[in-house]
Motif scaffolding. Sequence first.
Motif, PDB file in Angstrom:
ATOM      1  N   PRO A 183       7.404  19.692  26.446  1.00 36.55           N
ATOM      2  CA  PRO A 183       7.497  19.203  25.151  1.00 36.55           C
ATOM      3  C   PRO A 183       6.251  19.866  24.268  1.00 36.55           C
ATOM      4  N   ASN A 184       6.933  20.421  23.224  1.00 40.00           N
ATOM      5  CA  ASN A 184       6.082  20.963  22.202  1.00 40.00           C
ATOM      6  C   ASN A 184       5.260  22.162  22.649  1.00 40.00           C
ATOM      7  N   ALA A 185       5.807  22.902  23.443  1.00 43.62           N
ATOM      8  CA  ALA A 185       5.080  24.196  23.886  1.00 43.62           C
ATOM      9  C   ALA A 185       4.816  24.945  22.885  1.00 43.62           C
ATOM     10  N   PRO A 186       3.571  25.819  22.755  1.00 42.44           N
ATOM     11  CA  PRO A 186       3.284  26.770  21.763  1.00 42.44           C
ATOM     12  C   PRO A 186       4.059  28.033  21.783  1.00 42.44           C
ATOM     13  N   VAL A 187       4.885  28.638  20.829  1.00 36.15           N
ATOM     14  CA  VAL A 187       5.634  29.796  21.029  1.00 36.15           C
ATOM     15  C   VAL A 187       4.939  30.682  19.718  1.00 36.15           C
ATOM     16  N   ARG A 188       4.370  31.689  20.382  1.00 37.87           N
ATOM     17  CA  ARG A 188       3.869  32.749  19.276  1.00 37.87           C
ATOM     18  C   ARG A 188       4.852  33.598  18.905  1.00 37.87           C
ATOM     19  N   LEU A 189       4.939  33.665  17.587  1.00 36.36           N
ATOM     20  CA  LEU A 189       6.029  34.766  17.010  1.00 36.36           C
ATOM     21  C   LEU A 189       5.563  36.111  16.607  1.00 36.36           C
ATOM     22  N   ALA A 190       6.394  36.978  16.500  1.00 40.90           N
ATOM     23  CA  ALA A 190       5.843  38.480  16.166  1.00 40.90           C
ATOM     24  C   ALA A 190       4.960  38.494  14.787  1.00 40.90           C
ATOM     25  N   SER A 191       5.182  37.574  14.077  1.00 39.18           N
ATOM     26  CA  SER A 191       4.591  37.457  12.700  1.00 39.18           C
ATOM     27  C   SER A 191       3.014  36.820  12.654  1.00 39.18           C
ATOM     28  N   GLY A 192       2.678  36.459  14.099  1.00 39.79           N
ATOM     29  CA  GLY A 192       1.449  35.822  14.292  1.00 39.79           C
ATOM     30  C   GLY A 192       1.528  34.421  14.221  1.00 39.79           C
ATOM     31  N   ALA A 193       2.495  33.989  13.670  1.00 40.78           N
ATOM     32  CA  ALA A 193       2.547  32.353  13.544  1.00 40.78           C
ATOM     33  C   ALA A 193       2.775  31.778  15.057  1.00 40.78           C
ATOM     34  N   THR A 194       2.526  30.470  14.958  1.00 38.82           N
ATOM     35  CA  THR A 194       2.754  29.868  16.073  1.00 38.82           C
ATOM     36  C   THR A 194       3.633  28.496  15.761  1.00 38.82           C
ATOM     37  N   VAL A 195       4.761  28.247  16.218  1.00 42.60           N
ATOM     38  CA  VAL A 195       5.950  27.126  16.367  1.00 42.60           C
ATOM     39  C   VAL A 195       5.819  26.598  17.636  1.00 42.60           C
ATOM     40  N   HIS A 196       6.171  25.344  17.586  1.00 44.77           N
ATOM     41  CA  HIS A 196       6.370  24.345  18.609  1.00 44.77           C
ATOM     42  C   HIS A 196       7.629  23.735  18.589  1.00 44.77           C
ATOM     43  N   PRO A 197       8.751  24.193  19.493  1.00 47.80           N
ATOM     44  CA  PRO A 197      10.053  23.568  19.505  1.00 47.80           C
ATOM     45  C   PRO A 197       9.847  21.960  20.174  1.00 47.80           C
ATOM     46  N   ASP A 198      10.626  21.177  19.853  1.00 48.93           N
ATOM     47  CA  ASP A 198      10.554  19.893  20.450  1.00 48.93           C
ATOM     48  C   ASP A 198      10.448  19.769  21.938  1.00 48.93           C
ATOM     49  N   LEU A 199      11.302  20.636  22.577  1.00 45.23           N
ATOM     50  CA  LEU A 199      11.346  20.792  23.984  1.00 45.23           C
ATOM     51  C   LEU A 199      11.872  22.226  24.019  1.00 45.23           C
ATOM     52  N   ALA A 200      11.233  22.947  25.333  1.00 44.89           N
ATOM     53  CA  ALA A 200      11.584  24.274  25.285  1.00 44.89           C
ATOM     54  C   ALA A 200      11.581  24.641  26.966  1.00 44.89           C
ATOM     55  N   TYR A 201      12.417  25.690  27.284  1.00 50.26           N
ATOM     56  CA  TYR A 201      12.303  26.225  28.606  1.00 50.26           C
ATOM     57  C   TYR A 201      11.741  27.776  27.918  1.00 50.26           C
ATOM     58  N   PRO A 202      10.640  28.116  28.047  1.00 49.19           N
ATOM     59  CA  PRO A 202       9.996  29.357  27.464  1.00 49.19           C
ATOM     60  C   PRO A 202      10.437  30.387  28.204  1.00 49.19           C
ATOM     61  N   GLU A 203      10.490  30.454  29.698  1.00 49.33           N
ATOM     62  CA  GLU A 203      10.858  31.533  30.289  1.00 49.33           C
ATOM     63  C   GLU A 203      12.279  32.057  29.950  1.00 49.33           C
ATOM     64  N   ARG A 204      13.093  30.817  29.530  1.00 51.13           N
ATOM     65  CA  ARG A 204      14.438  31.274  29.150  1.00 51.13           C
ATOM     66  C   ARG A 204      14.880  31.613  27.643  1.00 51.13           C
ATOM     67  N   ARG A 205      13.564  31.331  27.111  1.00 53.21           N
ATOM     68  CA  ARG A 205      13.758  31.376  25.560  1.00 53.21           C
ATOM     69  C   ARG A 205      14.919  30.357  24.973  1.00 53.21           C
ATOM     70  N   ILE A 206      14.829  29.369  25.489  1.00 50.26           N
ATOM     71  CA  ILE A 206      15.509  28.309  24.942  1.00 50.26           C
ATOM     72  C   ILE A 206      14.762  27.136  24.201  1.00 50.26           C
ATOM     73  N   ALA A 207      15.155  26.811  23.174  1.00 50.31           N
ATOM     74  CA  ALA A 207      14.282  25.696  22.336  1.00 50.31           C
ATOM     75  C   ALA A 207      15.502  24.467  22.084  1.00 50.31           C
ATOM     76  N   LEU A 208      15.041  23.293  22.386  1.00 50.93           N
ATOM     77  CA  LEU A 208      15.821  21.916  21.876  1.00 50.93           C
ATOM     78  C   LEU A 208      15.123  21.230  20.898  1.00 50.93           C
ATOM     79  N   GLU A 209      15.940  21.261  19.799  1.00 52.68           N
ATOM     80  CA  GLU A 209      15.301  20.513  18.513  1.00 52.68           C
ATOM     81  C   GLU A 209      16.237  19.220  18.338  1.00 52.68           C
ATOM     82  N   TYR A 210      15.374  18.275  18.273  1.00 48.65           N
ATOM     83  CA  TYR A 210      16.309  16.751  17.901  1.00 48.65           C
ATOM     84  C   TYR A 210      16.203  16.568  16.567  1.00 48.65           C
ATOM     85  N   LEU A 211      17.325  16.204  16.083  1.00 54.00           N
ATOM     86  CA  LEU A 211      17.519  15.964  14.696  1.00 54.00           C
ATOM     87  C   LEU A 211      17.596  14.446  14.573  1.00 54.00           C
ATOM     88  N   GLY A 212      16.524  13.848  14.145  1.00 57.24           N
ATOM     89  CA  GLY A 212      16.437  12.359  14.105  1.00 57.24           C
ATOM     90  C   GLY A 212      16.565  11.950  12.456  1.00 57.24           C
TER      91      GLY A 212
END
Length: 304
Positions: A220-249
Amino acid sequence: MTRRAPLQPHLVGAAFRVRDERFHNATRGRLRASDVQRPFTAVRSVALDLDDVSGRCLAYEPLLREGEAFSHETAAALLRLPLPSEPTRVHVLAPPGATRARGRGVAGHVASVAPPVVLHDGFPIVAPAFVWCQLANGLSPYDLVAVADAIVTGPRRGEVRGPALATLEELRDAAARWGARRGAATISEALPRVRVGAESRRETHLRLTLVDCGLPEPAPNAPVRLASGATVHPDLAYPERRIALEYLGDTHRTDRRRWQADVRRRRDLAAAGWQVIEVTAEDLGANRDAFIEAIRQLVTATAA
């Protein structure tokens, strides 16, 4: 037409007992007027928001006895925990040996063992870890985990999280002290599934659904560092597979700034080579089987 006598200015935004005449300085007839609220038996209030849990608790305060505290769903709502619905009654816990609170709109309880009581926004409430135990008998297993996730996850401001309402260790301690009381089996089932990081009830439901369908547990909300230097937090993620799940509420439809920020995050993840899966309520309902199969195939393919 007879004009109403004006109410004392200090009564606006206050609640008081009818018998406390020195405080309100109004006649019984004046207290029956339409601009005076009747939230509870023997209590009147003026201009309180009785549709909000804080307003209802303010209205009940004149009836609170020594040692009593707001509890169960009422304490959870005051803490803004993710309940499936807003409580309609005010839950009040009396100390061991006392009589329970009674009256219209009140759910009274008596503690067998006194739990810790804290002040929250000026209200005496049962400590959050023990509120969680009190909810165990009335919530589904998924919702009980969602409430615990919210308790142990502090609010995030950028990369920094504020203090949580309680720690996992405090939840474990509360569960141990709860013992074999009602809801103990649900507590025992839920406790190992609690995770720090979940930021909504639906995120927790999605995580648990994936695991219960035999899929790996996403973070849940794992930090993902982007090439730009920014960090984003997808709702749920499989970081080793580079899969993000974003819930649309619902906030994605009602909060424009939140919606725009989420769109940018999904675009940034996709540009960084992540596969972003948007999830809706239907994916956990009528479309559940097809959704789970699609995620299973994606996880299998990226693991190869």
